[in-house]
Design a protein around this motif. Structure first.
Motif, PDB file in Angstrom:
ATOM      1  N   SER A 198     -51.448-101.066  75.588  1.00  0.00           N
ATOM      2  CA  SER A 198     -51.765-102.099  74.608  1.00  0.00           C
ATOM      3  C   SER A 198     -53.151-101.952  74.006  1.00  0.00           C
ATOM      4  CB  SER A 198     -51.647-103.486  75.264  1.00  0.00           C
ATOM      5  OG  SER A 198     -52.533-103.572  76.341  1.00  0.00           O
ATOM      6  N   LEU A 199     -54.094-101.335  74.745  1.00  0.00           N
ATOM      7  CA  LEU A 199     -55.466-101.315  74.257  1.00  0.00           C
ATOM      8  C   LEU A 199     -55.813-100.075  73.449  1.00  0.00           C
ATOM      9  CD1 LEU A 199     -57.436-102.701  77.322  1.00  0.00           C
ATOM     10  CD2 LEU A 199     -56.772-103.897  75.251  1.00  0.00           C
ATOM     11  N   SER A 214     -46.788-108.777  62.466  1.00  0.00           N
ATOM     12  CA  SER A 214     -47.842-109.774  62.251  1.00  0.00           C
ATOM     13  C   SER A 214     -48.019-110.127  60.778  1.00  0.00           C
ATOM     14  CB  SER A 214     -49.171-109.236  62.802  1.00  0.00           C
ATOM     15  OG  SER A 214     -49.622-108.124  62.034  1.00  0.00           O
ATOM     16  N   LYS A 222     -52.295-117.260  68.877  1.00  0.00           N
ATOM     17  CA  LYS A 222     -52.357-116.394  70.057  1.00  0.00           C
ATOM     18  C   LYS A 222     -51.535-115.133  69.851  1.00  0.00           C
ATOM     19  CE  LYS A 222     -53.442-115.071  74.121  1.00  0.00           C
ATOM     20  NZ  LYS A 222     -54.802-114.562  74.371  1.00  0.00           N
ATOM     21  N   CYS A 268     -53.519-112.803  67.736  1.00  0.00           N
ATOM     22  CA  CYS A 268     -54.601-112.185  68.524  1.00  0.00           C
ATOM     23  C   CYS A 268     -54.069-111.016  69.352  1.00  0.00           C
ATOM     24  CB  CYS A 268     -55.246-113.225  69.438  1.00  0.00           C
ATOM     25  SG  CYS A 268     -56.286-114.424  68.576  1.00  0.00           S
ATOM     26  N   TRP A 270     -53.161-108.130  66.649  1.00  0.00           N
ATOM     27  CA  TRP A 270     -54.275-107.543  65.903  1.00  0.00           C
ATOM     28  C   TRP A 270     -55.389-107.015  66.796  1.00  0.00           C
ATOM     29  CZ3 TRP A 270     -54.730-112.013  61.787  1.00  0.00           C
ATOM     30  CH2 TRP A 270     -53.677-111.891  60.863  1.00  0.00           C
ATOM     31  N   PHE A 271     -55.756-107.778  67.823  1.00  0.00           N
ATOM     32  CA  PHE A 271     -56.945-107.452  68.615  1.00  0.00           C
ATOM     33  C   PHE A 271     -56.627-107.117  70.071  1.00  0.00           C
ATOM     34  CE2 PHE A 271     -58.041-110.822  65.488  1.00  0.00           C
ATOM     35  CZ  PHE A 271     -58.728-110.029  64.586  1.00  0.00           C
ATOM     36  N   ASN A 272     -55.335-107.114  70.449  1.00  0.00           N
ATOM     37  CA  ASN A 272     -54.934-106.819  71.829  1.00  0.00           C
ATOM     38  C   ASN A 272     -55.593-107.758  72.837  1.00  0.00           C
ATOM     39  OD1 ASN A 272     -53.222-104.506  71.263  1.00  0.00           O
ATOM     40  ND2 ASN A 272     -55.102-103.404  70.798  1.00  0.00           N
ATOM     41  N   LEU A 273     -55.784-109.000  72.447  1.00  0.00           N
ATOM     42  CA  LEU A 273     -56.343-110.012  73.361  1.00  0.00           C
ATOM     43  C   LEU A 273     -55.182-110.595  74.157  1.00  0.00           C
ATOM     44  CD1 LEU A 273     -58.916-111.753  70.971  1.00  0.00           C
ATOM     45  CD2 LEU A 273     -59.334-109.984  72.697  1.00  0.00           C
ATOM     46  N   ASN A 274     -54.763-109.861  75.165  1.00  0.00           N
ATOM     47  CA  ASN A 274     -53.556-110.217  75.909  1.00  0.00           C
ATOM     48  C   ASN A 274     -53.791-111.253  76.999  1.00  0.00           C
ATOM     49  OD1 ASN A 274     -53.587-107.105  75.217  1.00  0.00           O
ATOM     50  ND2 ASN A 274     -51.478-107.789  75.051  1.00  0.00           N
TER      51      ASN A 274
END
Length: 428
Positions: free
Chosen positions: A78-79, A146, A198, A201, A204-208
């Motif tokens: 994911s990152l 997204s 969420k 996020c 777009w930003f991989n804020l899992n």
């Protein structure tokens, strides 16, 4: 009662014969052999207990290793390459290359992944954190998904805030029906805002990551808002019934103060009924594998990663769905049955057309709310054959598309509201 022993037959003053002496010696040997056998059995039992403890420790160690590897694979996926999810590893010493697509094997080198985990401070699971994967099996399409999702969310906010602004500014719209439309707009904003930001996020930003408290808070608001929306739709059906069947008494039966009281009752009902669900689930122990295969904290997705018995929590969640559908839907259906019966008694086509216009918007909104909600709920519990990415995708579309369409439907089908919106739009 104590059983007599052969030692009781011994008499210190008695002169033993050869037969008695041989008998007592034999009994002493048998007793010593029994003691040795008992001691041997105790040692064997102790050894078995130690072996079981070692096996349990080894099994827990293997599970921890598997969970750690899953986490490392997930974080790497994911990152660092959410697009194609392909890694290439070259080794100059062995002159070999290996391609990994989607997962990593335990036999592969950990060095690169360990550095990744350490760089993001994710080498060990935080017990107060969950990880949301997004849409399973569609990680490569997260960016493309997204784009429409964000557009739906922006249109939803613009449409619902426009309705709130116009109704608040226009004194002529301070009526029960428009107050109910404003309440529906607020629930639409709450539903989409609980889920879409969420999800974006993650895409777009991989804020899992999400905290445990944040996860259960999101769960509570999502289900409480849906319950509140069901109460508003039921009140709207009653409003249409009174407006068509008792038009002369409409202003006396449904006042703004009464609508506010009904809304307060619906809010209290939603809070009291929904609150035990996240509380019951939060009391359960969670395994080291804290990866939720979803974009938000759905109840069933969170319950699957619990190590404890979630039967009570699952049953209560199902009871919530049954309560709101069994109580609200029959009352809505009854309202429209009475409306239909009243319309058959009226011969005026103009009246029929007016009643149809007032009810069409409400019927469309109900069709967009109840069937997807019931389908999504039943799919999570009984749809084991359905692919996970389909259920997650439908849940996200339901949370974004329905709040976007509701203000459009009411803006188009409600003439007075449409005129006021057009007036403010042309003025700008």
């Amino acid at each position: 009662m104590q059983v007599p022993s052969w030692r009781d037959a011994l008499n210190p003053d008695q002169v033993l014969t050869v037969e008695d002496r041989d008998f007592f010696l034999e009994m002493m040997c048998l007793e010593a052999e029994d003691k040795r056998e008992m001691k041997h059995l105790e040692l064997e039992a102790e050894e078995r207990r130690e072996v079981k403890c070692l096996e349990a420790e080894a099994e827990s160690g293997v599970k921890r290793l598997e969970v750690e590897m899953q986490a490392k694979c997930f974080v790497s996926t994911s990152l660092f390459n959410p697009g194609r999810q392909t890694w290439t590893k070259d080794s100059s010493s062995s002159r070999t290359s290996a391609k990994y697509r989607g997962t990593l094997r335990i036999s592969d080198s950990y060095q690169h992944i360990d550095n990744v985990m350490a760089a993001f401070n994710l080498s060990h699971f935080d017990p107060s954190t969950f990880f949301l994967t997004g849409i399973p099996d569609l990680e490569a399409a997260h960016i493309w998904i997204s784009i429409p999702l964000s557009m739906f969310y922006i249109i939803s906010l613009l449409g619902n805030f426009t309705i709130l602004f116009v109704v608040s500014k226009e004194q002529a719209l301070h009526k029960p029906m428009y107050l109910l439309i404003c309440m529906l707009a607020l629930t639409d904003i709450g539903t989409s805002t609980s889920v879409v930001p969420k999800a974006l996020c993650i895409f777009w930003f991989n804020l899992n990551s999400i905290t445990v408290g944040g996860c259960f808070t999101q769960m509570f608001f999502l289900y409480a808002i849906s319950s509140m929306q069901s109460s508003i739709l039921m009140t709207m059906a009653f409003d249409r019934y009174v407006a068509i069947c008792n038009p002369l008494r409409y202003t006396t039966i449904l006042t703004n103060a009464r609508i506010a009281k009904l809304a307060l009752v619906g809010l209290i009902r939603a809070v009291l009924v929904v609150l035990p669900m996240p509380l019951l689930l939060s009391r359960q122990p969670f395994c080291a594998n804290r990866i939720i295969s979803h974009t938000f904290c759905n109840h069933m997705s969170v319950a699957k990663i619990s190590c404890g018995d979630t039967t009570v929590s699952r049953m209560y969640a199902l009871v919530i769905v049954i309560v709101f559908t069994v109580l609200d839907l029959p009352l809505i259906a009854l309202s429209y049955v009475l409306i239909t019966r009243a319309l058959f008694r009226i011969s005026s086509k103009k009246t029929h057309q007016k009643a149809l216009n007032t009810c069409t918007a409400h019927i469309f909104v109900m069709l967009m709310f109840y069937p997807p909600f019931i389908f999504s709920t039943l799919t999570y519990r009984f749809g084991q054959g359905i692919a996970p990415h389909i259920t997650v995708m439908l849940a996200n579309l339901y949370s974004a598309v329905t709040p976007m369409l509701n203000p459009i439907i009411y803006g188009v089908k409600t003439k007075e509201l449409c005129d006021k919106v057009c007036k403010y739009s042309c003025r700008r």
